[in-house]
Every structure is written in C-alpha cells, then in structure tokens.
Scaffold this active site. Structure first.
Site, PDB file in Angstrom:
ATOM      1  N   GLU A  52      -2.267  -2.756  -7.812  1.00  0.00           N
ATOM      2  CA  GLU A  52      -3.412  -2.944  -6.923  1.00  0.00           C
ATOM      3  C   GLU A  52      -3.803  -1.584  -6.374  1.00  0.00           C
ATOM      4  O   GLU A  52      -3.031  -0.630  -6.445  1.00  0.00           O
ATOM      5  CB  GLU A  52      -3.081  -3.929  -5.795  1.00  0.00           C
ATOM      6  N   HIS A  56      -5.295  -5.265  -1.304  1.00  0.00           N
ATOM      7  CA  HIS A  56      -6.013  -5.007  -0.055  1.00  0.00           C
ATOM      8  C   HIS A  56      -7.141  -6.011   0.193  1.00  0.00           C
ATOM      9  O   HIS A  56      -8.305  -5.647   0.343  1.00  0.00           O
ATOM     10  CB  HIS A  56      -6.577  -3.585  -0.061  1.00  0.00           C
ATOM     11  N   SER A  95       0.843  -1.188   0.000  1.00  0.00           N
ATOM     12  CA  SER A  95       0.000   0.000   0.000  1.00  0.00           C
ATOM     13  C   SER A  95       0.883   1.245   0.000  1.00  0.00           C
ATOM     14  O   SER A  95       1.670   1.439  -0.918  1.00  0.00           O
ATOM     15  CB  SER A  95      -0.966  -0.035   1.188  1.00  0.00           C
TER      16      SER A  95
END
Length: 300
Positions: free
Chosen positions: A203, A273, A110
């Site tokens: 992502e 996630h 992330s």
C-alpha cells in the site's frame, strides 16, 4: 514460524508512543477512550504531546520512550500513534533483547512498516493496522474492530470483491509487507526481510506514479517478487502525476511486474491509507484464495 505475542486480556496496560510524527494528547483523547472501553489501561508515552519540528520529540526522546515501553513488563502492547516519517531514524538504536524474552504486540502501519519488518526479521509477529490518531475515521469502524480482534486473539478473516487485474490461484505463506516506499527504503538494512515463499501486501499514499514504478523495478531487480507465494495490493491513495501523464494506474503498474510470475494476485484489498484498513498480522501464516468470486484471506 515467527513467535506470536500473547493476546491481550481485560485490564492489561498498553502504551501509545510516537516513533515518527508528533501527536498531542488532545488528538489522542478519543482513542484513549476507545481503548479504555475495551477494558485496557492506557499509558501515554513521553514522546506524545511533545514536538521537535514534525517529530514526536527528537530522535533520542522517541527512541528512549519506545525502549522504555518495550522493556516494561507491565506494558502488554505498544500502539504507534501515527506514521509520517521518523521510525527509520531510531530503529537501529532500539534493543529488542528483553522484548525477545517476553514478546508483546506492536501495532501500526505506514512508517511503522519499519517496525513490522524489523520485528519479523527477528522472528516476531506484529500488527499492521489502524493507529490511534486514525481510530475514528468515518467509515473505519470495521477496521478498528479488526484491530481489537487481532490484539485480543480473536479469529479474523477478510474478503475483497473481484477485480479485473486479479490473477487467480491459491497460496499459503507468512504475511509480509506494508508501505511500498518504506519497504524499498529498508532494502539492504538490518530491517530488510526475505519475501520468498511469503504473501506480500503493498500500500502507499501520495506517491508519484513514476515513483511507484521505480520502486516496483527495485523490488523486482532485488528478487523480492520472483519467489513470492502471493501478492496482495491494497490502497494506493491519492497518486500523483506529472504534466505529461504517466499513463498507468498504480494497479496497472504493479500488474506489469506481477504478470511475469505465476503467483495469485489480489487487487483492491482493504488495507492502507483509507478508512477501510483491516488489521493484518505480519509474520502469521495465511491462506490467499483469488478466483472469479473475488479474494479471501484467512489465517492457517
């Protein structure tokens, strides 16, 4: 090829730090117990259990903590407690010169894509994988095991089922990528990494569909897609839409740009996630095979 940090050994010391969002000792207790069950000794950095608004301490607290763990030869790996936002605020103040003499594993995803890319830009591999705050998500045991295997230098490979948007082919190249919005943010900075000849994985979470398209336009216009060896599409969790629908899913948006090129594309890959967030070693050469049976990703 980027340097590979040595694998962890039983009894090694590892640190948990918060370069981005805050995390309390209570929130990290279960992860500490898990790491100890792996026969590791855990140090909780000074950026844990403190708060500056959303952050794990102010910028200087987070920078100093990361620098201390980076420079401490007794610390053999640094695990970032969680993502959120904040790593880009401190990255240019971190000195990697001592680290370069004795690299160690740094792991997260992330917002930690910043560190993954910054390290690769400097010739070092790192781990894009599940973080301590998320160690015990229901359904995430395989992801956690993949992190353990990556840290300890054990063999890992992955498969994903066939997907209607896949583009068939075989590619080899170093893995690069992570969170799409962070990758765009890094463009033109000292953390930006070349993608030509590499396998890019993407992502994201909570992004508006039009924003996903805008970021793909940016990557394409800056040449990040044209020279790829291959593309891996992970989870795009909880995409947002406007009152007037955008009209395409995240995968369809990505496919719009990927079909301009001839590299293999693997959709539905277990990274991002979600509880299925398999550890990927950024900077390590890999082999991507996409065919009618699905996707296989292994290291070479």
């Amino acid at each position: 090829m980027p340097t590979t940090p040595p694998p962890l050994q039983p009894g090694d010391q590892v640190a948990i730090v918060c370069p981005a969002r805050k995390a309390s000792h209570e929130e990290l207790a279960a992860a500490v117990a898990t790491l100890e069950s792996w026969n590791l000794r855990v140090v909780l950095g000074t950026s844990t259990n403190v708060a500056h608004h959303q952050f794990g301490g102010d910028d200087e607290v987070r920078r100093q903590d990361f620098q201390q763990q980076l420079d401490n030869p007794e610390i053999r790996a640094i695990l970032c407690a969680r993502g959120g936002y904040g790593t880009t605020r401190i990255i240019d103040g971190i000195d990697f010169s001592r680290f370069a003499q004795e690299p160690k594993w740094i792991a997260g995803f992330s917002d930690i894509t910043t560190l993954n890319c910054h390290l690769l830009r400097r010739g070092h591999q790192s781990i894009h994988g599940v973080m301590p705050l998320l160690f015990h998500l229901e359904g995430g045991s395989d992801s956690l095991e993949s992190l353990r295997r990556a840290l300890f230098g054990e063999e890992i490979s992955y498969a994903a089922p066939a997907h209607p948007l896949n583009q068939f082919g075989t590619a080899t190249g170093e893995l690069v990528g992570g969170n799409l919005s962070i990758l765009q943010t890094l463009t033109g900075t000292q953390s930006d990494v070349p993608t030509a000849g590499r396998i890019l994985f993407l992502e994201d979470i909570d992004e508006y569909l039009y924003a996903i398209d805008r970021m793909l336009v940016h990557l394409d216009r800056t040449g990040k897609l044209a020279g790829l060896a291959g593309l891996v599409v992970g989870h795009f969790t909880n995409p947002q839409d406007n009152t007037v629908p955008y009209g395409q899913s995240p995968g369809e948006i990505i496919n719009h740009y990927a079909t301009h090129y001839n590299f293999p594309v693997a959709h539905g890959f277990p990274v991002g996630h979600e509880p299925t967030n398999q550890a990927l070693i950024v900077g390590r050469p890999a082999r991507l095979v996409v065919d009618a049976q699905g996707t296989q990703l292994s290291y070479v």
